[in-house]
Design a protein around this motif. Structure first.
Motif: not given
Lengths: 179, 653, 152
Positions: A63, A86-87, A90, A92, A117-118
């Motif tokens: 992460t 992130a996209h 992938n 996190r 993610e948050r």
């Protein structure tokens, strides 16, 4: 005889150190948190005050923990790169919204898209102190056990990702699979 | 056109300084009189062309020629004329131009006043100065061209850095540079004497006035910088042990040691190699200072915008010039005659004790300044070395030095008589202790040992100076007694008293200074050290290139009005960041100091109030020290410009 | 001046300007620099914050700096002092987060041995060297000393 040569020797040693010093950044401060578990924290989620974010949310997979704020120019600069991580890769990414206004931060993410993610909401910077944050953006890389393995101070550039972060993430993912 | 003119002048200056180096060094080596006689001409050429380049940049600033990048970055049409003139040294590129010009001025002075020295010695020395100049100019041209054009040309400049728009900043850099660059002359003389093996005593006598001259400029330059930081940065500190400050302080410490060891070498012919080494080191540290400030290897509040290629160049320069000098030293120093002997108890010993403490202090400052770099380079982590370290190692080294400072002048050359010294000095020692103890008690009860030691030793430095004139007056009457003291002795006494004044100031302000950061709204007041500061409100003030909010303070003491003070929160229009413009109420006894902090909302302001007892004594001491140096230079013995050409070994004093 | 975005000076300016505006209201009402009732605590507080380096504006102590982070660390120091923490505990709190870099007084460790012992060792070696040189000098044959030399 040596005492006549000594001054020249001292000069040469100094020059050697200076030569090396020119390749280093004196302003960069290494984090003592490297190889230690993420500090404990409990914060409201940026988007939903009812929901809490804690260090437990960083565990489980490799992460990135990114400290950001809408007031921070470097965060604007690196936003696109974080989106790519992130996209496309992938990865996190959990955000720490640092010393910011909740509404402004939410709008910012809506306008530019969110790589997170948050995000945890840290308006008075209390948790940031525990993470040893001294400016934004700062980015921590954590392994699947929630151990901090790397810290990047300042904006992340395209080269930083390709040359440092992705190889590191790859290695940590392999570690996770192996053990 | 001005930019091109300046550029060409700079390149011509480079060529002439190379010619100066060649004619001087090769002329002396090959014994070519015609070449050696061409050296002064080359020096004049260098002065002419660097001055021309300097004037070109000045003109561009006056004309607001924003097509030149330097002008666009450091000036503005609203900038007052005086600051447009001084913006030449407001940033890296321009300050180098000033640096080159001042270097040529020193070279000219050295050429003029050395006309009576042996021609080969002078030619070599001026030749070496030519090499140094060439290095500086090349550095300017290659890495830091102040005449670089900007395209497209901006309509308005970015303005001079606001903290540099200040009278002290107008004279601080030139003074400091004069100090640094002045050290090139003792350096060049030392190297020249390593080649020519001139006699110890004559070489030292030739060098002394230059070392003292550079030291005066350096002393004043550092004091100005300290004074500027005191009122401009808004913290009320006068010395931060910042890397850049240390960079100017190390050459000063070594230059101070050099002045004292030159005295031993001149009198006794002794410690020649040591003195040569100090002369080389002082200049080396000046260059090192430039490296630290301009390369970005260390973090500093004062550093110029930095660039590693500049660092590489200065490093190469350091290796070439200083490395060359030290290699020459390693080769030639063993061939030097040892000079005469003296007893363990003698003036010479005291002068060398001065060297011991000053050089160790300089080495300690160097160690502390570079240690973070050492560890980082070795991959052992990042640390900070700050004021607590420097105070802990520096102060204990200075205390014994102060004890010896009072005694040294009363030790006889060659062999001192301890009983005689004691007899002459004890009343002054007693007076210093009495003064120090009562003074400290009067200032406040809970003073520590350090402040007591500081005040007593400061008083000792001042009182011990009196022993000499008192003795002379007693023996020969007022007029003959004082008149009989040579200027070099006067100079020493005055400079030593200056040290005492400074030490007392440092000790008192460090321990008895009061600083409070408070939160005040109009109508509120706060008391420190018996002074009541009442905040009466703010008003808006507009300047030529800034706007500010000015605080109105009424200061009273025991109900009586002392003064009104008006600190400002100033915003320079071309730059967004607000700047605290401090207001001071200076007195010899104490300063009152107010800095406006941030606006906290609801009419509340964050205000920093300070009471600084005897802080002026620090800079006053520096001025007195410089004055002492000036008096010493004027001693008849050093008038080299007049009389017939001196020959080696001929002592005329 | 060329700024890289990660340049701390740049951060410092931005923090100062932006946060000043955004946070002016939030801070109002809470005393930024209240004082301790106990003068001894006040004394300790000042000596601690003067020896901690601000990481945002890197050449100021947190006592001097106006950066938001310095302000937070000052108030954290205050709180810890009020809760009875020792000086060592406060310093440990800082180094746990920011490393030894925050300490202006570097701790004595294996890697700072040379730093702390250096000046004393240099003084000792230099004293010995000077003493040997002076003794040799004092045993040298005297040259004649002229009258003016005896005259200071």
């Amino acid at each position: 005889m040596w005492r006549y040569i000594l001054p020249l020797g001292i000069l040469l040693v100094l020059i050697a150190f200076f030569w090396r010093g020119l390749q280093l950044d004196p302003g960069e401060v290494p984090s003592p948190l490297i190889d230690r578990p993420a500090p404990n924290f409990l914060l409201q989620s940026l988007h939903d005050p009812e929901e809490m974010v804690s260090e437990l949310d960083l565990v489980g997979e490799v992460t990135l923990f990114n400290v950001w704020g809408t007031w921070c120019p470097g965060c604007h600069e690196e936003h696109e790169e974080l989106m790519r991580l992130a996209h496309e890769e992938n990865v996190r990414i959990i955000g720490l919204n640092y010393r910011d206004d909740r509404e402004a931060a939410i709008q910012w993410l809506e306008r530019l898209g969110s790589p997170f993610e948050r995000s945890a909401y840290d308006p008075d910077g209390a948790v940031a102190i525990d993470w040893g944050v001294y400016g934004a953006p700062e980015t921590f890389v954590l392994d699947h056990e929630g151990i901090i393995r790397h810290k990047h101070v300042g904006e992340i550039t395209h080269e930083d990702i390709d040359q440092q972060l992705l190889p590191l993430i790859e290695r940590l993912r392999e570690e996770a699979e192996a053990g | 056109m001005t930019a091109e003119l300046g550029q060409i002048a700079l390149i011509l200056a480079l060529l002439v300084s190379l010619a100066q180096a060649w004619f001087g060094l090769a002329g002396a080596t090959r014994g070519r009189l015609d070449w050696m006689h061409a050296v002064p001409g080359a020096v004049l050429g260098q002065v002419f062309f660097t001055l021309l380049a300097y004037l070109a940049l000045t003109w561009a600033l006056v004309q607001n020629d924003f097509s030149i990048a330097y002008v666009a970055e450091n000036s503005n049409t609203d900038l007052p004329l005086v600051y447009r003139l001084t913006a030449v040294w407001g940033a890296h590129e321009g300050s180098l131009l000033l640096w080159c010009m001042l270097m040529s001025f020193w070279t000219l002075a050295a050429t003029r006043f050395s006309r009576n020295l042996p021609l080969p010695f002078t030619s070599r020395a001026i030749g070496i100065l030519g090499l140094v100049s060439a290095g500086f100019i090349l550095f300017t041209v290659l890495t830091s061209n102040p005449f670089e054009r900007l395209f497209p040309m901006p309509g308005e400049g970015q303005d001079l850095n606001p903290i540099l728009q200040d009278p002290a900043m107008v004279i601080h850099p030139p003074m400091l540079y004069l100090g640094y660059l002045g050290l090139s002359i003792p350096f060049a003389f030392a190297v020249s004497s390593l080649i020519g093996l001139e006699s110890n005593t004559t070489w030292a006598r030739w060098t002394r006035p230059w070392a003292t001259g550079a030291w005066i400029c350096l002393t004043l330059g550092i004091a100005l910088g300290s004074w500027w930081a005191y009122y401009e940065l808004g913290w009320g500190g006068w010395w931060f042990w910042d890397p850049v400050e240390n960079a100017s302080f190390m050459p000063w410490l070594v230059a101070t040691a050099l002045i004292h060891s030159l005295a031993v070498t001149e009198k006794r012919g002794a410690f020649r190699n040591w003195t040569v080494l100090l002369a080389i080191s002082a200049f080396a540290l000046a260059i090192l200072g430039a490296f630290l400030v301009r390369s970005g290897v260390l973090v500093s509040v004062h550093a110029f915008a930095t660039d590693p290629t500049r660092g590489v160049f200065i490093l190469m320069f350091l290796a070439f010039v200083v490395g060359g000098a030290l290699a020459l030293y390693a080769w030639r120093a063993p061939k030097m005659p040892p000079g005469g002997g003296f007893k363990l108890s003698s003036r010479e010993t005291f002068l060398l004790l001065n060297n011991l403490f000053l050089v160790v202090a300089a080495a300690a400052v160097l160690l502390g300044t570079l240690y973070p770099l050492f560890l980082d380079a070795l991959g052992l982590g990042k640390i900070s070395v700050g004021p607590p370290y420097f105070n802990a190692v520096f102060v204990p080294l200075m205390l014994p030095l102060l004890v010896f400072l009072g005694m040294g002048p009363y030790a006889r050359w060659k062999q001192a008589d301890g009983g005689d010294m004691l007899h002459r000095l004890w009343p002054f020692a007693v007076a210093a202790v009495v003064f120090g103890v009562t003074g400290t008690l009067l200032l406040g009860g809970n003073a520590g040992v350090m402040v007591l030691a500081g005040v007593v030793l400061g008083a000792w430095a001042i009182f011990s100076v009196l022993a000499e004139p008192v003795d002379r007056i007693r023996k020969r009457g007022l007029r003959n007694g004082l008149g009989g003291i040579p200027r070099s002795i006067w100079g020493m006494l005055v400079a030593h008293a200056g040290v005492g004044v400074m030490v007392i100031g440092i000790a008192v302000v460090t321990v008895f200074g009061v600083e409070r950061e408070v939160r005040l709204a109009p109508g509120d007041s706060h008391e420190i050290a018996g002074y009541e500061f009442r905040f009466e409100g703010t008003r808006d003030v507009t300047g030529p290139n800034w706007d500010s909010i000015q605080g109105q303070f009424q200061v009273t003491r025991n109900g009586r009005d002392v003064t009104q003070m008006h600190p400002e929160r100033r915003i320079y229009r071309a730059r967004p960041d607000p700047l605290a413009q401090v207001d001071l109420h200076p007195r010899l006894r104490r300063d009152l100091y107010i800095a406006m902090g941030d606006y906290l909302g609801d009419d509340y302001w964050s205000i920093r109030l300070q009471y600084k007892p005897m802080v002026r004594w620090i800079w006053l001491g520096a001025i007195i020290m410089s004055l002492g140096g000036l008096i010493a230079i004027l001693d008849r013995r050093y008038r080299l410009g007049s009389g017939k050409r001196a020959t080696n070994g001929n002592r005329e004093d | 001046m060329k700024h890289r975005q990660s340049n701390p000076v740049w951060h410092c300016l931005l923090l100062a300007v932006v946060l000043l505006l955004a946070w002016g209201m939030a801070i109002a009402g809470t005393a930024p620099e209240e004082t301790f009732d106990d003068p001894e605590l006040e004394e300790r507080y000042h000596s601690i914050v003067a020896e901690l380096r601000c990481l945002v504006c890197q050449n100021e102590s947190i006592a001097e700096s106006n950066a938001e982070l310095a302000r937070d660390l000052r108030s954290r120091t205050r709180e810890m002092l009020k809760d009875g923490a020792s000086d060592e505990e406060i310093k440990a709190y800082m180094t746990d987060r920011y490393g030894d870099f925050v300490l202006y007084r570097p701790p004595v460790t294996a890697s700072t041995m040379a730093l702390w012992a250096g000046p004393a060792v240099m003084l000792l070696l230099a004293s010995i060297g000077l003493f040997i040189a002076l003794r040799r000098r004092s045993q040298m044959e005297d040259e004649e000393v002229s009258e003016e030399e005896k005259n200071r």
